[in-house]
Design a protein around this motif. Sequence first.
Motif, mmCIF file in Angstrom:
data_model
loop_
_atom_site.group_PDB
_atom_site.id
_atom_site.type_symbol
_atom_site.label_atom_id
_atom_site.label_comp_id
_atom_site.label_asym_id
_atom_site.label_seq_id
_atom_site.Cartn_x
_atom_site.Cartn_y
_atom_site.Cartn_z
ATOM 1 N N VAL A 101 -19.539 32.096 87.874
ATOM 2 C CA VAL A 101 -18.947 31.156 88.829
ATOM 3 C C VAL A 101 -17.541 31.605 89.227
ATOM 4 O O VAL A 101 -17.174 31.578 90.410
ATOM 5 N N HIS A 102 -16.757 32.029 88.237
ATOM 6 C CA HIS A 102 -15.382 32.452 88.503
ATOM 7 C C HIS A 102 -15.342 33.649 89.448
ATOM 8 O O HIS A 102 -14.484 33.722 90.336
ATOM 9 N N PHE A 103 -16.275 34.574 89.281
ATOM 10 C CA PHE A 103 -16.300 35.744 90.158
ATOM 11 C C PHE A 103 -16.550 35.329 91.607
ATOM 12 O O PHE A 103 -15.824 35.744 92.520
ATOM 13 N N HIS A 104 -17.576 34.515 91.820
ATOM 14 C CA HIS A 104 -17.897 34.101 93.190
ATOM 15 C C HIS A 104 -16.757 33.292 93.808
ATOM 16 O O HIS A 104 -16.455 33.438 95.003
ATOM 17 N N GLN A 105 -16.117 32.437 93.002
ATOM 18 C CA GLN A 105 -14.999 31.664 93.528
ATOM 19 C C GLN A 105 -13.827 32.567 93.882
ATOM 20 O O GLN A 105 -13.114 32.334 94.865
ATOM 21 N N ALA A 106 -13.620 33.630 93.102
ATOM 22 C CA ALA A 106 -12.532 34.573 93.382
ATOM 23 C C ALA A 106 -12.734 35.252 94.728
ATOM 24 O O ALA A 106 -11.766 35.474 95.480
ATOM 25 N N ILE A 107 -13.984 35.581 95.055
ATOM 26 C CA ILE A 107 -14.281 36.201 96.347
ATOM 27 C C ILE A 107 -14.006 35.213 97.478
ATOM 28 O O ILE A 107 -13.377 35.542 98.488
ATOM 29 N N SER A 121 -17.179 23.061 95.544
ATOM 30 C CA SER A 121 -18.096 21.968 95.250
ATOM 31 C C SER A 121 -19.511 22.498 95.043
ATOM 32 O O SER A 121 -20.227 22.049 94.138
ATOM 33 N N ILE A 122 -19.908 23.468 95.846
ATOM 34 C CA ILE A 122 -21.238 24.064 95.712
ATOM 35 C C ILE A 122 -21.363 24.784 94.376
ATOM 36 O O ILE A 122 -22.400 24.697 93.697
ATOM 37 N N TYR A 123 -20.315 25.507 93.968
ATOM 38 C CA TYR A 123 -20.373 26.241 92.709
ATOM 39 C C TYR A 123 -20.462 25.313 91.509
ATOM 40 O O TYR A 123 -20.939 25.711 90.440
ATOM 41 N N ALA A 124 -20.017 24.083 91.681
ATOM 42 C CA ALA A 124 -20.146 23.119 90.592
ATOM 43 C C ALA A 124 -21.619 22.888 90.264
ATOM 44 O O ALA A 124 -21.980 22.591 89.125
ATOM 45 N N LEU A 125 -22.481 23.077 91.276
ATOM 46 C CA LEU A 125 -23.913 22.904 91.064
ATOM 47 C C LEU A 125 -24.500 24.020 90.211
ATOM 48 O O LEU A 125 -25.543 23.857 89.588
ATOM 49 N N MET A 126 -23.830 25.167 90.203
ATOM 50 C CA MET A 126 -24.319 26.283 89.391
ATOM 51 C C MET A 126 -24.239 25.965 87.904
ATOM 52 O O MET A 126 -24.904 26.610 87.086
ATOM 53 N N ARG A 127 -23.432 24.985 87.566
ATOM 54 C CA ARG A 127 -23.281 24.637 86.156
ATOM 55 C C ARG A 127 -24.455 23.795 85.645
ATOM 56 O O ARG A 127 -24.527 23.491 84.463
ATOM 57 N N SER A 128 -25.348 23.415 86.568
ATOM 58 C CA SER A 128 -26.544 22.686 86.155
ATOM 59 C C SER A 128 -27.685 23.672 85.987
ATOM 60 O O SER A 128 -27.687 24.749 86.564
ATOM 61 N N HIS A 129 -28.670 23.325 85.194
ATOM 62 C CA HIS A 129 -29.803 24.218 84.962
ATOM 63 C C HIS A 129 -30.652 24.371 86.212
ATOM 64 O O HIS A 129 -31.411 25.329 86.344
ATOM 65 N N VAL A 130 -30.531 23.435 87.148
ATOM 66 C CA VAL A 130 -31.313 23.506 88.370
ATOM 67 C C VAL A 130 -30.874 24.680 89.227
ATOM 68 O O VAL A 130 -31.690 25.400 89.794
ATOM 69 N N PHE A 131 -29.572 24.892 89.294
ATOM 70 C CA PHE A 131 -29.034 25.894 90.200
ATOM 71 C C PHE A 131 -28.559 27.163 89.497
ATOM 72 O O PHE A 131 -28.008 28.050 90.129
ATOM 73 N N TYR A 132 -28.769 27.243 88.207
ATOM 74 C CA TYR A 132 -28.287 28.427 87.499
ATOM 75 C C TYR A 132 -29.124 28.661 86.256
ATOM 76 O O TYR A 132 -29.239 27.784 85.404
ATOM 77 N N SER A 175 -23.612 40.878 77.676
ATOM 78 C CA SER A 175 -24.585 40.789 76.588
ATOM 79 C C SER A 175 -24.269 39.641 75.627
ATOM 80 O O SER A 175 -24.799 39.583 74.521
ATOM 81 N N SER A 176 -23.412 38.735 76.072
ATOM 82 C CA SER A 176 -22.994 37.634 75.206
ATOM 83 C C SER A 176 -24.114 36.615 75.013
ATOM 84 O O SER A 176 -24.902 36.353 75.921
ATOM 85 N N ILE A 177 -24.173 36.044 73.824
ATOM 86 C CA ILE A 177 -25.139 34.975 73.566
ATOM 87 C C ILE A 177 -24.536 33.619 73.944
ATOM 88 O O ILE A 177 -25.200 32.589 73.854
ATOM 89 N N ASP A 178 -23.272 33.652 74.351
ATOM 90 C CA ASP A 178 -22.583 32.431 74.769
ATOM 91 C C ASP A 178 -22.951 32.155 76.227
ATOM 92 O O ASP A 178 -22.365 32.711 77.149
ATOM 93 N N ARG A 179 -23.931 31.304 76.434
ATOM 94 C CA ARG A 179 -24.420 31.028 77.787
ATOM 95 C C ARG A 179 -23.345 30.401 78.674
ATOM 96 O O ARG A 179 -23.250 30.703 79.862
ATOM 97 N N ALA A 180 -22.550 29.511 78.079
ATOM 98 C CA ALA A 180 -21.506 28.842 78.852
ATOM 99 C C ALA A 180 -20.483 29.842 79.361
ATOM 100 O O ALA A 180 -20.058 29.784 80.519
ATOM 101 N N ALA A 181 -20.075 30.773 78.512
ATOM 102 C CA ALA A 181 -19.094 31.783 78.905
ATOM 103 C C ALA A 181 -19.652 32.681 79.996
ATOM 104 O O ALA A 181 -18.948 33.052 80.948
ATOM 105 N N SER A 182 -20.928 33.041 79.874
ATOM 106 C CA SER A 182 -21.574 33.895 80.861
ATOM 107 C C SER A 182 -21.650 33.199 82.214
ATOM 108 O O SER A 182 -21.371 33.797 83.256
ATOM 109 N N MET A 183 -22.008 31.926 82.191
ATOM 110 C CA MET A 183 -22.092 31.151 83.420
ATOM 111 C C MET A 183 -20.731 31.004 84.076
ATOM 112 O O MET A 183 -20.582 31.208 85.288
#
Length: 261
Positions: free
Chosen positions: A157-163, A178-189, A145-153
């Motif tokens: 990403v960290h969860f998927h990378q951990a798996i 490398s693919i997860y790096a794309l999630m940090r863009s608004h296009v992919f996340y 429920s955080s308003i911190d979008r960066a922290a939420s993102m």
Amino acid sequence: MKQSASAAFDRVGNEGIAHTIAHQIEEMIVTGALREGTRLPPERELAASMGVSRPKVREALKQLEDDGLIHIRHGEGTFVADLIGAAMSPALVSLYSKHQTAFRDYLEFRREQESFAAALAAERATAEDKETIREAIATLEATQSSIDRAASMEADVHFHQAIVDASHNSLMVHTMRSIYALMRSHVFYNRDFLRSIDGTGEALLDQHRAIAEAVLEGKPEAAADAAAEHIEYVAESFAVHALRRRREIVAQRRRQLLGLN
């Protein structure tokens, strides 16, 4: 008690010492234990932890630098080089933002890879891997429920990378990073949009929990299914959003044209 980074390195024997040191660091890079940009412990600490002399460590590091695996920055330290780079150029990422078929391909790729990774993780995850996954879920819950979008993102990403890391497939570890790096863009996340679907984002959190639970319980088939269902949910949600947005645009234009008449 937090351990020193140098504790991760093994002691080495007397034969081919520099080569053995270099090989150990290479292995850690291949497996993803050492990631691009990671700072290695100082020569003194490496020498002590491996039970070798500093000149031998220096020789090994020089060999790794010559091979393009590390960068030695005088006065700053020794860092793992960027060996993967971007999965796509900025121009190609821009194209993905304009063409929905390309974006669907991206999600299709993720579905297959993450499903396979989750199954492997359920079979191969170590106690350390499982602890990392538990911590990743806890962070996801904390940022729900955080308003911190960066922290939420980053939590997502960290969860998927951990798996993926727990799959212990080195090629997948590096490729998906490398693919997860794309999630940090608004296009992919767009977590804000996904959370808005059910009003709370609880559906997303439940999906992540299902993946983690299957991996932690050592159930490969359930883990694969949970990972696939998660990506399918994301794909379907964005498809619905695209149709809704298209209808809104048509309605707005229709109203504007009627107003002119």
